[in-house]
Design a protein around this motif. Structure first.
Motif, mmCIF file in Angstrom:
data_model
loop_
_atom_site.group_PDB
_atom_site.id
_atom_site.type_symbol
_atom_site.label_atom_id
_atom_site.label_comp_id
_atom_site.label_asym_id
_atom_site.label_seq_id
_atom_site.Cartn_x
_atom_site.Cartn_y
_atom_site.Cartn_z
ATOM 1 N N UNK A 125 -19.014 31.755 102.980
ATOM 2 C CA UNK A 125 -19.111 31.050 101.694
ATOM 3 C C UNK A 125 -19.060 32.025 100.533
ATOM 4 N N UNK A 126 -19.678 33.196 100.687
ATOM 5 C CA UNK A 126 -19.678 34.187 99.611
ATOM 6 C C UNK A 126 -18.352 34.928 99.497
ATOM 7 N N UNK A 127 -17.551 34.913 100.564
ATOM 8 C CA UNK A 127 -16.279 35.648 100.590
ATOM 9 C C UNK A 127 -15.115 34.702 100.860
ATOM 10 N N UNK A 128 -15.095 33.578 100.170
ATOM 11 C CA UNK A 128 -14.053 32.578 100.421
ATOM 12 C C UNK A 128 -12.651 33.102 100.194
ATOM 13 N N UNK A 129 -12.440 33.829 99.090
ATOM 14 C CA UNK A 129 -11.095 34.343 98.807
ATOM 15 C C UNK A 129 -10.743 35.499 99.736
ATOM 16 N N UNK A 130 -11.735 36.293 100.098
ATOM 17 C CA UNK A 130 -11.485 37.379 101.049
ATOM 18 C C UNK A 130 -11.063 36.816 102.402
ATOM 19 N N UNK A 131 -11.718 35.748 102.825
ATOM 20 C CA UNK A 131 -11.366 35.113 104.093
ATOM 21 C C UNK A 131 -9.952 34.547 104.031
ATOM 22 N N UNK A 132 -9.617 33.903 102.922
ATOM 23 C CA UNK A 132 -8.274 33.342 102.772
ATOM 24 C C UNK A 132 -7.215 34.450 102.783
ATOM 25 N N UNK A 133 -7.499 35.569 102.132
ATOM 26 C CA UNK A 133 -6.550 36.686 102.128
ATOM 27 C C UNK A 133 -6.356 37.239 103.531
ATOM 28 N N UNK A 134 -7.438 37.306 104.308
ATOM 29 C CA UNK A 134 -7.332 37.794 105.686
ATOM 30 C C UNK A 134 -6.480 36.857 106.534
ATOM 31 N N UNK A 135 -6.640 35.554 106.334
ATOM 32 C CA UNK A 135 -5.844 34.585 107.086
ATOM 33 C C UNK A 135 -4.368 34.671 106.710
ATOM 34 N N UNK A 136 -4.092 34.845 105.420
ATOM 35 C CA UNK A 136 -2.700 34.971 104.981
ATOM 36 C C UNK A 136 -2.072 36.254 105.531
ATOM 37 N N UNK A 137 -2.823 37.325 105.544
ATOM 38 C CA UNK A 137 -2.296 38.586 106.076
ATOM 39 C C UNK A 137 -2.000 38.471 107.563
ATOM 40 N N UNK A 138 -2.871 37.748 108.293
ATOM 41 C CA UNK A 138 -2.626 37.544 109.726
ATOM 42 C C UNK A 138 -1.363 36.720 109.938
ATOM 43 N N UNK A 139 -1.188 35.695 109.117
ATOM 44 C CA UNK A 139 0.021 34.880 109.211
ATOM 45 C C UNK A 139 1.261 35.708 108.896
ATOM 46 N N UNK A 140 1.140 36.582 107.929
ATOM 47 C CA UNK A 140 2.252 37.446 107.552
ATOM 48 C C UNK A 140 2.655 38.353 108.712
ATOM 49 N N UNK A 141 1.673 38.922 109.408
ATOM 50 C CA UNK A 141 1.976 39.777 110.558
ATOM 51 C C UNK A 141 2.655 38.993 111.673
ATOM 52 N N UNK A 142 2.168 37.783 111.946
ATOM 53 C CA UNK A 142 2.761 36.965 113.007
ATOM 54 C C UNK A 142 4.208 36.608 112.668
ATOM 55 N N UNK A 143 4.468 36.278 111.414
ATOM 56 C CA UNK A 143 5.837 35.935 111.003
ATOM 57 C C UNK A 143 6.760 37.138 111.137
ATOM 58 N N UNK A 144 6.287 38.302 110.788
ATOM 59 C CA UNK A 144 7.137 39.490 110.887
ATOM 60 C C UNK A 144 7.433 39.851 112.332
ATOM 61 N N UNK A 145 6.466 39.636 113.232
ATOM 62 C CA UNK A 145 6.730 39.863 114.653
ATOM 63 C C UNK A 145 7.798 38.908 115.163
ATOM 64 N N UNK A 146 7.684 37.639 114.776
ATOM 65 C CA UNK A 146 8.695 36.660 115.173
ATOM 66 C C UNK A 146 10.047 37.005 114.567
ATOM 67 N N UNK A 147 10.043 37.457 113.337
ATOM 68 C CA UNK A 147 11.275 37.843 112.662
ATOM 69 C C UNK A 147 11.968 38.980 113.413
ATOM 70 N N UNK A 148 11.189 39.962 113.857
ATOM 71 C CA UNK A 148 11.753 41.095 114.604
ATOM 72 C C UNK A 148 12.396 40.610 115.906
ATOM 73 N N UNK A 149 11.708 39.681 116.596
ATOM 74 C CA UNK A 149 12.256 39.158 117.846
ATOM 75 C C UNK A 149 13.572 38.412 117.598
ATOM 76 N N UNK A 150 13.612 37.599 116.569
ATOM 77 C CA UNK A 150 14.819 36.809 116.297
ATOM 78 C C UNK A 150 15.992 37.686 115.882
ATOM 79 N N UNK A 151 15.728 38.766 115.188
ATOM 80 C CA UNK A 151 16.817 39.683 114.838
ATOM 81 C C UNK A 151 17.454 40.259 116.088
ATOM 82 N N UNK A 152 16.647 40.497 117.114
ATOM 83 C CA UNK A 152 17.210 41.012 118.361
ATOM 84 C C UNK A 152 18.042 39.945 119.070
#
Length: 473
Positions: free
Chosen positions: A184-211
């Motif tokens: 509750x005290x770190x709501x925006x920090x938690x949201x930023x962490x979730x977005x960063x995790x999503x960003x990493x997952x998308x980039x991994x998928x992107x790398x696979x699709x390029x291959x």
């Protein structure tokens, strides 16, 4: 929850690293046993999904993996040996493939570093037992003494600060409430962490699709364009290391056939200097054919496996990170592989084209989502930066849970080396107030207070019987 093996303290180095590399802001470790923290362990095991959801990508709550604790004996040994020596291995070609695969997987896979689990993988009682059984090992690794248990330890990776919250034995303090207060005290920090995790997952998928889109098949045109190149002009650090390793291996087995080994070493050195890619492949094929027979493998000390690794490394660098299926039974493995690839393209060309088209469409969607994620991360950054750090938020939540607290700051040791450790404990009960037992009012005759008496105490009644005794004496 972050499920990971804790069968030895040495594994925790990799568990902590795994949580940090997975993008969590911190790691929470419950240093508790069922005997003195049953309420907390019941809550973690029974309300697992709630704890997992409220912490999200903000905090990885460590759950010792019961399956590893009770697995067959050889597999934990594999994990622990790999962990303690930080090995990076390629499985050798022998009959115990399962053991080799497990050994290599223990350093490269989720078995060692941990994995996120939204629901408990085992029954609650098994998880409570695993937490209890791992308490001493985890405490020892992090340099926490027995006198400080039960406790909850939180590591804030970015701040390199740890918060050790000492719990009251057999209390009903809620770890879920603690995590919820931090979130509750770190709501925006938690949201930023979730977005960063999503960003990493998308980039991994992107790398696979390029291959998938950039199909690495070996066509005649690709082979003609690269086979005449000098090997030295295409050499990378990775490839150079493989050829150096092969030369050392040949040197170590020279006594098997000194003349032949010297001939191979001289020819390979010549090819590395000014030979072509095709000439190098053919020389490697010739060496591997000579030593691959089962009856010769022991004599040549696994030279066939070493040459195979060099061929695979050459494939990756020269032919686009794709290991070819070279058929050494054929008189000309290169021509045979070209024919095989062409036949494969004839059979599956349409399907591969369709797959590539679908991959391009998904790549466009991923690009759009990555742009959206990056924009939101930029928008919330000022809010995220304005929030307290994870360590400060955890200490505030501990104060909310425990009431009045005492705090100390110490330098971390053992597994917390390099961390500043904030120790939070419930404030000691106030000393019992001094009770004034002095007499007041009018007192007739001599008097002695109990605090002045030493030795035995005799109580004499001065009522009716005492007066009658004086009258008749």
């Amino acid at each position: 929850m972050w499920s990971a093996p804790t069968t030895t303290a040495a594994l925790l180095t990799h568990v902590v690293r795994g949580a940090e590399e997975a993008g969590y802001n911190g790691l929470m470790v419950a240093l508790t046993r069922n005997a003195d923290a049953s309420a907390q362990l019941n809550e973690l095991s029974e309300e697992w999904t709630s704890v997992h959801d409220v912490t999200g990508q903000l905090i990885a709550v460590l759950s010792p993996d019961p399956e590893v604790r009770t697995a067959k004996i050889r597999y934990p040994i594999v994990y622990e040996c790999a962990a303690m020596h930080d090995l990076r291995l390629v499985p050798p070609e022998d009959h115990d493939f399962g053991f080799n695969r497990c050994f290599v997987g223990s350093v490269h896979g989720d078995q060692l570093r941990g994995r996120a689990e939204a629901v408990p993988p085992r029954p609650p009682q098994e998880h409570r037992n695993a937490w209890t059984e791992a308490a001493s090992r985890c405490a020892s690794y992090f340099g926490i003494t027995e006198a400080q248990i039960p406790a909850v330890l939180l590591l804030s990776f970015a701040e390199r600060t740890a918060v050790l919250i000492r719990l009251r034995p057999r209390s009903a303090d809620s770890l879920y409430d603690l995590c919820k207060q931090v979130a509750a005290d770190l709501g925006w920090t938690k949201r930023a962490a979730e977005l960063s995790a999503r960003q990493r997952a998308l980039r991994q998928r992107q790398h696979h699709l390029h291959r998938v889109v950039d199909r690495p098949e070996l066509s005649r045109a690709k082979w003609r364009s690269r086979s005449a190149d000098r090997l030295g002009s295409r050499m990378t650090d990775e490839l150079r290391a493989q050829y150096d390793g092969l030369d050392r291996h040949l040197s170590s087995i020279a006594e098997v056939n000194p003349a032949l080994v010297q001939q191979w070493r001289a020819r390979l050195a010549e090819l590395r200097s000014h030979g072509t890619v095709e000439e190098t492949y053919r020389q490697l094929f010739a060496i591997r054919r000579h030593v691959i027979a089962p009856q010769d493998r022991q004599k040549w000390r696994r030279l066939a496996a070493k040459v195979g690794k060099v061929i695979a490394a050459t494939d990756r660098v020269i032919l686009g990170r794709y290991t070819q299926f070279w058929n050494l039974d054929d008189a000309d493995p290169i021509t045979a592989e070209l024919r095989r690839q062409e036949a494969e393209m004839g059979r599956q060309g349409a399907e591969m084209d369709r797959t590539a088209t679908e991959a391009r469409q998904e790549l466009r969607q991923i690009d759009d989502e990555l742009n959206s994620v990056a924009a939101e991360l930029g928008d919330i950054k000022p809010k995220h930066d304005s929030e307290p750090g994870l360590a400060a938020a955890t200490e505030a939540a501990a104060r909310h849970m425990l009431g009045q607290i005492d705090t100390d700051t110490v330098d971390g040791s053992a597994g917390l080396a390099g961390y500043t450790v904030r120790v939070v404990r419930p404030m000691a009960e106030a000393p019992v107030e001094h009770i004034d037992n002095s007499l007041s009012g009018t007192v007739f005759g001599p008097m002695v207070q109990a605090g002045h008496i030493a030795g035995g105490v005799h109580i004499h009644q001065h009522g009716l019987w005492a007066r009658m005794r004086r009258w008749f004496s």
